[in-house]
Design an enzyme around this catalytic site. Structure first.
Site, PDB file in Angstrom:
ATOM      1  N   HIS A 158      -1.182  -1.538 -46.434  1.00  0.00           N
ATOM      2  CA  HIS A 158      -2.098  -2.646 -46.732  1.00  0.00           C
ATOM      3  C   HIS A 158      -3.507  -2.188 -46.394  1.00  0.00           C
ATOM      4  O   HIS A 158      -3.788  -1.779 -45.275  1.00  0.00           O
ATOM      5  CB  HIS A 158      -1.753  -3.898 -45.922  1.00  0.00           C
ATOM      6  CG  HIS A 158      -2.618  -5.078 -46.279  1.00  0.00           C
ATOM      7  ND1 HIS A 158      -2.236  -6.027 -47.214  1.00  0.00           N
ATOM      8  CD2 HIS A 158      -3.851  -5.446 -45.850  1.00  0.00           C
ATOM      9  CE1 HIS A 158      -3.187  -6.934 -47.330  1.00  0.00           C
ATOM     10  NE2 HIS A 158      -4.188  -6.601 -46.510  1.00  0.00           N
ATOM     11  N   CYS A 159      -4.401  -2.252 -47.381  1.00  0.00           N
ATOM     12  CA  CYS A 159      -5.768  -1.784 -47.203  1.00  0.00           C
ATOM     13  C   CYS A 159      -6.721  -2.972 -47.150  1.00  0.00           C
ATOM     14  O   CYS A 159      -6.874  -3.687 -48.150  1.00  0.00           O
ATOM     15  CB  CYS A 159      -6.166  -0.847 -48.345  1.00  0.00           C
ATOM     16  SG  CYS A 159      -7.870  -0.242 -48.209  1.00  0.00           S
ATOM     17  N   PRO A 160      -7.387  -3.218 -46.020  1.00  0.00           N
ATOM     18  CA  PRO A 160      -8.320  -4.348 -45.947  1.00  0.00           C
ATOM     19  C   PRO A 160      -9.540  -4.170 -46.836  1.00  0.00           C
ATOM     20  O   PRO A 160     -10.159  -5.160 -47.254  1.00  0.00           O
ATOM     21  CB  PRO A 160      -8.712  -4.380 -44.458  1.00  0.00           C
ATOM     22  CG  PRO A 160      -8.463  -2.995 -43.965  1.00  0.00           C
ATOM     23  CD  PRO A 160      -7.290  -2.487 -44.739  1.00  0.00           C
ATOM     24  N   ASN A 164      -5.732  -6.083 -50.222  1.00  0.00           N
ATOM     25  CA  ASN A 164      -4.451  -6.139 -50.915  1.00  0.00           C
ATOM     26  C   ASN A 164      -3.567  -4.998 -50.418  1.00  0.00           C
ATOM     27  O   ASN A 164      -4.041  -4.042 -49.800  1.00  0.00           O
ATOM     28  CB  ASN A 164      -4.644  -6.009 -52.426  1.00  0.00           C
ATOM     29  CG  ASN A 164      -3.458  -6.538 -53.212  1.00  0.00           C
ATOM     30  OD1 ASN A 164      -2.481  -7.016 -52.643  1.00  0.00           O
ATOM     31  ND2 ASN A 164      -3.532  -6.445 -54.528  1.00  0.00           N
TER      32      ASN A 164
END
Length: 308
Positions: A158-160, A164
């Site tokens: 999960h990449c802030p 997403n």
């Protein structure tokens, strides 16, 4: 479900949905299928990080365009570099939007029902896994994301910065995002180096429309930003390509999971992520774009609907 079938919960034991819960899930699923929702994760940290990403890209574009290129005495130098930099910036932001607003491969919520289990036609002794958090039957290589609150197929992480998960359906756009950010970062660093040399030669006179202190401060900030983001995105780009070529997500690598699936070859992995044979469509974030996908549908209550 026959006695030979085994249903394993992840983290804790919970039964299959009862009839009332199953009916509620079916009604909710039907309503969602009628009104396609815009995929958008309503996470405060992720939205702030996404805003910062856009702000930094616009800041870099401002410094490059108004501090370094427009005051340049060379017309073609300004035009060529301006077109290249702004084109790459548009491609980077388009890749960011598509990564953020594309369903990464979410498993339908609440499909762990008796009716669904019977439709799977499982063989005796076959094991399936149910996620206790979203009450879904987890496909192979799916993992639950606590921020998206869904199980994601082939979840990498999960990449802030894109607010997403990076998964089966949007990994291509994330790879393009890291590639284009790395390219505009390196381009801005090269322009800053040339501009510093030019300004020193003319003793900071007529090298910019701004005062020398402001010009120097803006260029120093741009150099710091470019160096930081080039390092980060270049590493992420190489990591993603390594994961795709080895058919192993970052989560699977960190957990040291033994592959229960048949690994794809490198080219097969690249084709499965980018689609089809190698072409310019691989590096085009606009390929396959449908505007209706990104327009939120109006719900019956009059508000825009979002998928979380």
């Amino acid at each position: 479900m026959s006695s030979g079938h085994r249903l394993r919960d992840v983290e804790q034991q919970r039964p299959l949905l009862d009839e009332e819960e199953e009916a509620a899930v079916v009604v909710a699923r039907n309503s969602r299928s009628e009104d396609k929702q815009l995929w958008f994760i309503q996470d405060g940290c992720g939205m702030v990080c996404a805003f910062i990403t856009w702000f930094l890209v616009f800041f870099a574009d401002f410094v490059v365009t108004f501090v370094m290129l427009l005051p340049s005495r060379s017309f073609w130098y300004a035009v060529v570099n301006g077109v290249v930099f702004n084109s790459l910036a548009v491609l980077a932001l388009a890749s960011h939007v598509r990564t953020m607003l594309t369903d990464p491969g979410a498993v339908p919520k609440g499909n762990a029902t008796k009716k669904y289990m019977e439709s799977l036609q499982l063989k005796p002794g076959e094991v399936v896994y149910k996620c206790p958090k979203c009450c879904s039957i987890k496909p192979e290589r799916a993992h639950h994301c606590s921020i998206c609150k869904r199980c994601i197929r082939k979840m990498d992480h999960h990449c802030p910065w894109v607010n997403n998960c990076v998964g089966e359906k949007n990994q291509r756009f994330f790879v393009l995002f890291t590639m284009y950010i790395a390219m505009i970062s390196s381009h801005s660093l090269a322009l800053c180096g040339y501009q510093f040399i030019t300004c020193i030669r003319v003793q900071w006179r007529e090298c910019s429309d701004f005062s020398p202190p402001v010009t120097m401060m803006l260029m120093i900030f741009l150099c710091m930003e470019g160096l930081l983001f080039f390092t980060f995105t270049a590493v992420m780009f190489c990591t993603q390509l390594h994961s795709i070529c080895n058919d192993e997500t970052e989560i699977e690598r960190l957990k040291n999971e033994k592959p229960t699936w048949e690994r794809q070859t490198r080219w097969a992995g690249l084709r499965s992520v980018f689609g089809g044979q190698p072409s310019l469509l691989w590096i085009n974030p606009f390929a396959g774009l449908k505007l209706s996908t990104f327009l939120p549908k109006r719900s019956r209550r009059g508000g825009a609907e979002f998928s979380v």
